[in-house]
Design a protein around this motif. Sequence first.
Motif, PDB file in Angstrom:
ATOM      1  N   GLU A   1      87.056  46.838  -6.741  1.00 29.95           N
ATOM      2  CA  GLU A   1      86.519  45.957  -7.778  1.00 29.95           C
ATOM      3  C   GLU A   1      87.500  45.815  -8.935  1.00 29.95           C
ATOM      4  O   GLU A   1      87.616  44.756  -9.551  1.00 29.95           O
ATOM      5  CB  GLU A   1      85.197  46.537  -8.300  1.00 29.95           C
ATOM      6  CG  GLU A   1      84.503  45.691  -9.321  1.00 29.95           C
ATOM      7  CD  GLU A   1      84.185  44.274  -8.836  1.00 29.95           C
ATOM      8  OE1 GLU A   1      83.993  44.093  -7.618  1.00 29.95           O
ATOM      9  OE2 GLU A   1      84.156  43.357  -9.685  1.00 29.95           O
ATOM     10  N   GLY A   2      88.228  46.899  -9.211  1.00 29.10           N
ATOM     11  CA  GLY A   2      89.184  46.854 -10.310  1.00 29.10           C
ATOM     12  C   GLY A   2      89.687  48.248 -10.626  1.00 29.10           C
ATOM     13  O   GLY A   2      89.253  49.235 -10.032  1.00 29.10           O
ATOM     14  N   ILE A   3      90.604  48.289 -11.601  1.00 29.52           N
ATOM     15  CA  ILE A   3      91.272  49.530 -11.974  1.00 29.52           C
ATOM     16  C   ILE A   3      90.822  49.942 -13.368  1.00 29.52           C
ATOM     17  O   ILE A   3      90.633  49.085 -14.240  1.00 29.52           O
ATOM     18  CB  ILE A   3      92.808  49.334 -11.993  1.00 29.52           C
ATOM     19  CG1 ILE A   3      93.291  48.495 -10.793  1.00 29.52           C
ATOM     20  CG2 ILE A   3      93.542  50.647 -12.131  1.00 29.52           C
ATOM     21  CD1 ILE A   3      93.531  49.204  -9.535  1.00 29.52           C
ATOM     22  N   ILE A   4      90.676  51.234 -13.592  1.00 26.85           N
ATOM     23  CA  ILE A   4      90.447  51.776 -14.932  1.00 26.85           C
ATOM     24  C   ILE A   4      91.748  52.446 -15.365  1.00 26.85           C
ATOM     25  O   ILE A   4      92.300  53.273 -14.637  1.00 26.85           O
ATOM     26  CB  ILE A   4      89.292  52.820 -14.910  1.00 26.85           C
ATOM     27  CG1 ILE A   4      88.022  52.229 -14.276  1.00 26.85           C
ATOM     28  CG2 ILE A   4      89.040  53.371 -16.310  1.00 26.85           C
ATOM     29  CD1 ILE A   4      87.521  50.949 -14.922  1.00 26.85           C
ATOM     30  N   ASP A   5      92.238  52.078 -16.540  1.00 29.93           N
ATOM     31  CA  ASP A   5      93.496  52.669 -17.011  1.00 29.93           C
ATOM     32  C   ASP A   5      93.426  52.787 -18.534  1.00 29.93           C
ATOM     33  O   ASP A   5      92.333  52.734 -19.124  1.00 29.93           O
ATOM     34  CB  ASP A   5      94.671  51.800 -16.546  1.00 29.93           C
ATOM     35  CG  ASP A   5      95.959  52.585 -16.397  1.00 29.93           C
ATOM     36  OD1 ASP A   5      96.384  52.842 -15.260  1.00 29.93           O
ATOM     37  OD2 ASP A   5      96.550  52.966 -17.435  1.00 29.93           O
ATOM     38  N   ILE A   6      94.554  52.951 -19.198  1.00 29.03           N
ATOM     39  CA  ILE A   6      94.515  53.010 -20.663  1.00 29.03           C
ATOM     40  C   ILE A   6      94.206  51.615 -21.224  1.00 29.03           C
ATOM     41  O   ILE A   6      94.453  50.600 -20.577  1.00 29.03           O
ATOM     42  CB  ILE A   6      95.839  53.547 -21.259  1.00 29.03           C
ATOM     43  CG1 ILE A   6      97.042  52.736 -20.743  1.00 29.03           C
ATOM     44  CG2 ILE A   6      96.012  55.019 -20.922  1.00 29.03           C
ATOM     45  CD1 ILE A   6      98.337  53.054 -21.435  1.00 29.03           C
TER      46      ILE A   6
ATOM     47  N   VAL B   1      93.151  45.494 -14.091  1.00 29.77           N
ATOM     48  CA  VAL B   1      92.655  46.603 -14.904  1.00 29.77           C
ATOM     49  C   VAL B   1      91.478  46.056 -15.719  1.00 29.77           C
ATOM     50  O   VAL B   1      91.659  45.207 -16.586  1.00 29.77           O
ATOM     51  CB  VAL B   1      93.751  47.172 -15.826  1.00 29.77           C
ATOM     52  CG1 VAL B   1      93.179  48.292 -16.693  1.00 29.77           C
ATOM     53  CG2 VAL B   1      94.938  47.674 -15.009  1.00 29.77           C
ATOM     54  N   ILE B   2      90.272  46.546 -15.401  1.00 30.83           N
ATOM     55  CA  ILE B   2      89.057  45.953 -15.982  1.00 30.83           C
ATOM     56  C   ILE B   2      88.425  46.833 -17.057  1.00 30.83           C
ATOM     57  O   ILE B   2      87.402  46.467 -17.635  1.00 30.83           O
ATOM     58  CB  ILE B   2      88.004  45.638 -14.900  1.00 30.83           C
ATOM     59  CG1 ILE B   2      87.605  46.935 -14.163  1.00 30.83           C
ATOM     60  CG2 ILE B   2      88.510  44.591 -13.922  1.00 30.83           C
ATOM     61  CD1 ILE B   2      86.402  46.760 -13.234  1.00 30.83           C
ATOM     62  N   GLY B   3      89.030  47.991 -17.332  1.00 34.20           N
ATOM     63  CA  GLY B   3      88.445  48.834 -18.370  1.00 34.20           C
ATOM     64  C   GLY B   3      89.245  50.104 -18.561  1.00 34.20           C
ATOM     65  O   GLY B   3      90.240  50.341 -17.870  1.00 34.20           O
ATOM     66  N   CYS B   4      88.806  50.877 -19.571  1.00 37.12           N
ATOM     67  CA  CYS B   4      89.407  52.193 -19.785  1.00 37.12           C
ATOM     68  C   CYS B   4      88.302  53.251 -19.686  1.00 37.12           C
ATOM     69  O   CYS B   4      87.134  52.928 -19.429  1.00 37.12           O
ATOM     70  CB  CYS B   4      90.114  52.249 -21.129  1.00 37.12           C
ATOM     71  SG  CYS B   4      88.981  52.052 -22.519  1.00 37.12           S
TER      72      CYS B   4
END
Lengths: 191, 191, 191
Positions: free
Chosen positions: A30-35, A48-51
């Motif tokens: 669905e997406g990536i969580i990163d900084i 990247v869809i969120g932190c």
Amino acid sequence: MKPKILLIGGGGHCHSVIDVIELEDKYEIEGIIDIKENIGKKVLGYEVIGCDDDLEALFKSYKNAVITVGQLKSNMLRVKLFTTLKNIGFNLPIIVSPLAYVSKHAFVDEATVVMHHALINANAKVGKNCIINTKVLIEHDAIVEDNCHISTASVINGGVVVKENTFFGSNATSKQYIEIDGFIKAGSLVK
Amino acid sequence: MKPKILLIGGGGHCHSVIDVIELEDKYEIEGIIDIKENIGKKVLGYEVIGCDDDLEALFKSYKNAVITVGQLKSNMLRVKLFTTLKNIGFNLPIIVSPLAYVSKHAFVDEATVVMHHALINANAKVGKNCIINTKVLIEHDAIVEDNCHISTASVINGGVVVKENTFFGSNATSKQYIEIDGFIKAGSLVK
Amino acid sequence: MKPKILLIGGGGHCHSVIDVIELEDKYEIEGIIDIKENIGKKVLGYEVIGCDDDLEALFKSYKNAVITVGQLKSNMLRVKLFTTLKNIGFNLPIIVSPLAYVSKHAFVDEATVVMHHALINANAKVGKNCIINTKVLIEHDAIVEDNCHISTASVINGGVVVKENTFFGSNATSKQYIEIDGFIKAGSLVK
């Protein structure tokens, strides 16, 4: 329709895990969580869809997650993420490359990824939140405890016990039926 | 009918490449090019049908070629052959064993062979005229430049850059995100 | 109906061989032969049905056997068992994992097991009663003589001759076109 999954961490190890998940064809990324700074950027085509701060909110829509930050000098971030994600309620499935082989006599626990060309042989046990990296061999009767990174192309021989939080370096080799603990250098032989 | 291909060099490495081409089942091996003294001899059942001097004449009948001389101490012969064959006009296709795995996120350039059980992971790039030998691992985000021999069972870890003309020895290991250049001994660890 | 087979030796190596035989799906494991004290015990679900003294009697019912004792410091037990079983009249088939690859240009002799992810390349020859263990690479034109244990993830490079009774340690590497004899330590490089 495939269940959706979030990837937590967008670095190099994430590239390898994306390749495994795509080939396994069991989850839809669905997406990536990163900084926070990376939100909106793409990692091998996935946004990247969120932190970390967004994980609780995202849990309303997505129930599955895989930790895709690597583990080199320390596994602290991976361990912390595991606790955070479990507390929120995420399901952390085992990810196994279809190019890996896990014996039906072996056991692998939650949140562990088994990368391409890895092999977990008969009667071996692998704990939670481990990286069994590309081309690794876990031989018969070996035990890998929780939160370990068994690095690329390394060899855990028969009956070995790898204690929790161990980093076992790339292409390192262990003797049979010994105990391994801590930080093992790449290319070394552990007796 | 499969397109025909010439094999340039009839030694030990040629044996391995024949095995890959047969298993890949994409080209029909027309014959081997070797030194004049070997013309008429057989290599795993395929006849030596000419030497280097015959390449221009053979090009009238055959358009595809693969360089099957090995690379141990020097890659000079492989580089020279690459130039010669390109100048004549030969097509030098990528040869990939069906037992190897090349990520769809990876890139491999012309005249490179990827041998059995080799693995080129996500976001890696491999240049022209390389040997990615049996059981090699090229990890995520690594770059292998032109004219390299990554020798059997060796490990190029994530993000490494292997400069052109490098020989990376059998079962050698590289650390992550470093640059490698020159002649790397078998079994060594490059930091 | 699959032919039945006896497994001679119920230790750790036996676990790996059971996994290979089950996956190969060519023989039905009838039971294990071990020391008298273990009769009636189970090994990955298969019963220990006799000890060495029972082999002649068991031969009336079962014609196939595979030696599943390992070889670490000495291969004496494996060699003795090979002679005993042959004298009684047992058929000692080659066991090859479907996850291994044996080139059609290679030759493997009786009583040898080729474990998961092993690879025997073109024009190689492997003798009788050998263990070609998990993830081993036997490269093109290499010769492995009788009664050798080529241990996990080790690399026998092109044209090497491994003399009979050799133990080649886990993840060890040989240079090309040399002769190897005796006991080779895990992780070592043989020049």
